[in-house]
Design an enzyme around this catalytic site. Structure first.
Site, PDB file in Angstrom:
ATOM      1  N   HIS A 216      98.211   5.725  48.144  1.00  0.00           N
ATOM      2  CA  HIS A 216      96.807   5.544  48.496  1.00  0.00           C
ATOM      3  C   HIS A 216      96.024   4.970  47.313  1.00  0.00           C
ATOM      4  O   HIS A 216      95.146   4.112  47.476  1.00  0.00           O
ATOM      5  CB  HIS A 216      96.231   6.891  48.935  1.00  0.00           C
TER       6      HIS A 216
ATOM      7  N   GLU B 159      96.714   1.322  47.106  1.00  0.00           N
ATOM      8  CA  GLU B 159      95.967   0.592  48.124  1.00  0.00           C
ATOM      9  C   GLU B 159      94.535   0.328  47.667  1.00  0.00           C
ATOM     10  O   GLU B 159      93.985  -0.755  47.873  1.00  0.00           O
ATOM     11  CB  GLU B 159      95.983   1.372  49.439  1.00  0.00           C
ATOM     12  N   HIS B 160      93.924   1.327  47.037  1.00  0.00           N
ATOM     13  CA  HIS B 160      92.580   1.126  46.494  1.00  0.00           C
ATOM     14  C   HIS B 160      92.570   0.037  45.422  1.00  0.00           C
ATOM     15  O   HIS B 160      91.696  -0.825  45.388  1.00  0.00           O
ATOM     16  CB  HIS B 160      92.068   2.430  45.881  1.00  0.00           C
TER      17      HIS B 160
ATOM     18  N   GLU C  19      88.369   4.038  39.805  1.00  0.00           N
ATOM     19  CA  GLU C  19      88.909   4.347  41.131  1.00  0.00           C
ATOM     20  C   GLU C  19      89.205   5.825  41.282  1.00  0.00           C
ATOM     21  O   GLU C  19      89.139   6.374  42.383  1.00  0.00           O
ATOM     22  CB  GLU C  19      90.158   3.510  41.398  1.00  0.00           C
TER      23      GLU C  19
ATOM     24  N   GLU D 192      86.222  10.962  47.851  1.00  0.00           N
ATOM     25  CA  GLU D 192      86.831  11.175  49.161  1.00  0.00           C
ATOM     26  C   GLU D 192      87.217  12.634  49.347  1.00  0.00           C
ATOM     27  O   GLU D 192      87.088  13.197  50.444  1.00  0.00           O
ATOM     28  CB  GLU D 192      88.048  10.270  49.339  1.00  0.00           C
TER      29      GLU D 192
END
Length: 508
Positions: free
Chosen positions: A114, A117-118, A187, A194
């Site tokens: 994940h 992906e960011h 990030e 999140e």
């Protein structure tokens, strides 16, 4: 009626699961999205695949009917390019589907898929993160990414003339991302936000958006101590100490050409796409390890268990009950879809009338036992899940649990032919209605190694009869362990042993 043989499973995906989109939200974890995309089940109207000609660009196959054509070319490095053209469309979707996700991480690197992906949206050696956004906005396009437990997707939607630009941007992101240390630090804060958002959702759980959280908990408990039990986000401690090397190692190990499919649908020409991909995607990793080898080394194991978080301040209780189900390629996966449709769904906010074909839906609707109930299925490479998701007021949980277990257990010994026929017709109708998307085309190539013709889906659905339903129900349901996840005011929800005992109820 005999059962068609061969590898087939069906996954119907949707961000909000309905009977037409039967996900088990493993693909709904965190959608990294400049413009969020859905991943829907579709099926092309086509005949069986036929071998095409081998050319200098790779091995090509294709199939088609009524003017539609799906063509597949495998490049020498193993990268597959698949297209489904629609001459009437003015838009095109390009999707890079990769056979990897959080299940291929380690305990120490859980969350890296994940995180990666960011990071690919944060800039490359040719473009900054703002350049990526601006280039897509300038052409009216949409760019998004999606990470699940077993797949990673990168999707671009553009107008017909901008497909080369979309491929150039996607190839740049996946091959030339810089993973700048400062951007990695930034990030981390984004991903930690999140986490905070998820905690807020858990505190303010409402009927509109609890299912993904319940499904995540279900997989955590059902597949505990195995890779499929790991969350997509990963634990906060991992995110805080994620390094550039962790990201690059994951990229070089799993973002490999032979585990990747580039699919395009809409206003596209196959030969053009193949030529552009062959020219642009030249730096992909050639690591030979396959996802099958990785799964065989650490297979998922289903554990009968439960996880409950009681909070009496919430208005509704949300819970899921699942059995171990079939894998993607298990021939019984279609029968489970039919059984799922037989159990059906009910939603107080949208369903008009209470007299539906499903006995469970009738009981819930007439007696007002729940705000929402639906049967669900989920498929992975070697295992699956089958069960029911529910949202209800706390004072109806006991009666609701009894109704659910009664209808589930009845599949083992009391099945009406008209119910099977109804479910078959509903499934086929949904397949007819859905339109093909690049995302679904790519998913089928990863899961089955080919595009499944609509006629084949129908034949397998029609092969499910009363005897098949009973056999499959006894295989997956009768006296089998279950996994439960529950949240909210669940004091009156029966305990695990109560549910477990109802999997082998007296039949007379």
């Amino acid at each position: 009626m005999g059962k068609p043989k061969g590898p087939l499973g069906v996954k119907l995906e949707d961000h909000a699961i309905s009977m037409a989109s039967i996900v088990y939200s493993q693909n709904r974890q965190v959608l990294r999205n400049r413009n969020v995309q859905r991943s829907d089940f579709t099926a092309t109207e086509s005949s069986d695949l036929t071998d095409g000609d081998f050319n200098a660009k790779g091995n090509e196959t294709g199939h088609g009917r009524q003017g539609k054509m799906t063509r597949v070319t495998t490049l020498p490095n193993g990268l597959r390019v698949v297209t489904e053209s629609n001459p009437a469309s003015h838009m095109a979707t390009v999707c890079v589907s990769i056979d990897t996700g959080s299940r291929f991480e380690t305990e120490e690197t859980n969350g890296v898929a994940h995180f990666l992906e960011h990071m690919v949206f944060r800039g490359t050696s040719k473009r900054s993160g703002s350049d990526l956004d601006e280039e897509m906005e300038n052409i009216g396009g949409e760019l998004s990414g999606h990470t699940s437990r077993d797949k990673s997707l990168y999707i671009a939607k553009v107008m017909a003339g901008d497909v080369p630009k979309a491929l150039d941007i996607l190839s740049d992101m996946l091959q030339n991302s810089t993973f700048d240390e400062k951007l990695i630090k930034d990030e981390r804060n984004t991903i930690m936000d999140e986490f905070l958002e998820l905690k807020t959702l858990l505190r303010t759980l409402v009927i509109a958006q609890p299912d993904d959280l319940i499904f995540d908990r279900l997989q955590e408990t059902a597949f505990q101590h195995t890779p499929l039990g790991r969350t997509v986000l990963g634990p906060p401690k991992n995110i805080m100490f994620m390094t550039k090397k962790d990201i690059q190692d994951y990229l070089s190990t799993h973002y490999t050409a032979h585990r990747m499919v580039i699919s395009a649908s809409g206003a596209v020409q196959h030969n053009d796409i193949v030529e552009q991909v062959n020219k642009m995607f030249t730096k992909l990793s050639t690591n030979p390890i396959t996802s099958t080898q990785l799964v065989e080394s650490e297979p998922a194991i289903f554990t009968g268990s439960e996880i409950r978080k009681r909070d009496d301040d919430k208005p509704f209780a949300h819970f899921g009950i699942v059995f171990k189900g079939a894998s993607w390629t298990d021939p019984d996966s279609i029968a489970l879809l039919v059984m799922q449709t037989m159990l059906g769904s009910w939603d107080k906010a949208t369903d008009v009338g209470t007299h539906k074909g499903s006995q469970l839906a009738q009981m819930v609707g007439i007696d007002e036992l729940a705000e929402h109930v639906r049967a669900v299925t989920g498929y992975f490479k070697e295992i699956g899940l089958f069960g029911v998701y529910v949202a209800a007021k706390p004072d109806s949980l006991d009666d609701l649990a009894s109704a659910i277990m009664q209808e589930i257990s009845k599949l083992c010994y009391q099945v009406a032919e008209e119910d099977v026929i109804r479910a078959q017709n509903q499934l086929k109708s949904l397949l007819y209605k859905e339109q093909p998307t690049a995302v679904e085309i790519g998913r089928q190539l990863l899961c089955y190694g080919r595009r499944i013709p609509l006629a084949e889906f129908f034949a397998r659905i029609d092969a499910v009869d009363v005897a098949t339903v009973k056999r499959v129900a006894n295989k997956f349901i009768f006296d089998k362990d279950i996994a439960i996840a529950a949240s909210g005011p669940v004091k009156l929800l029966p305990d695990y042993n109560w549910f477990r005992s109802r999997t082998s109820m007296l039949r007379y």
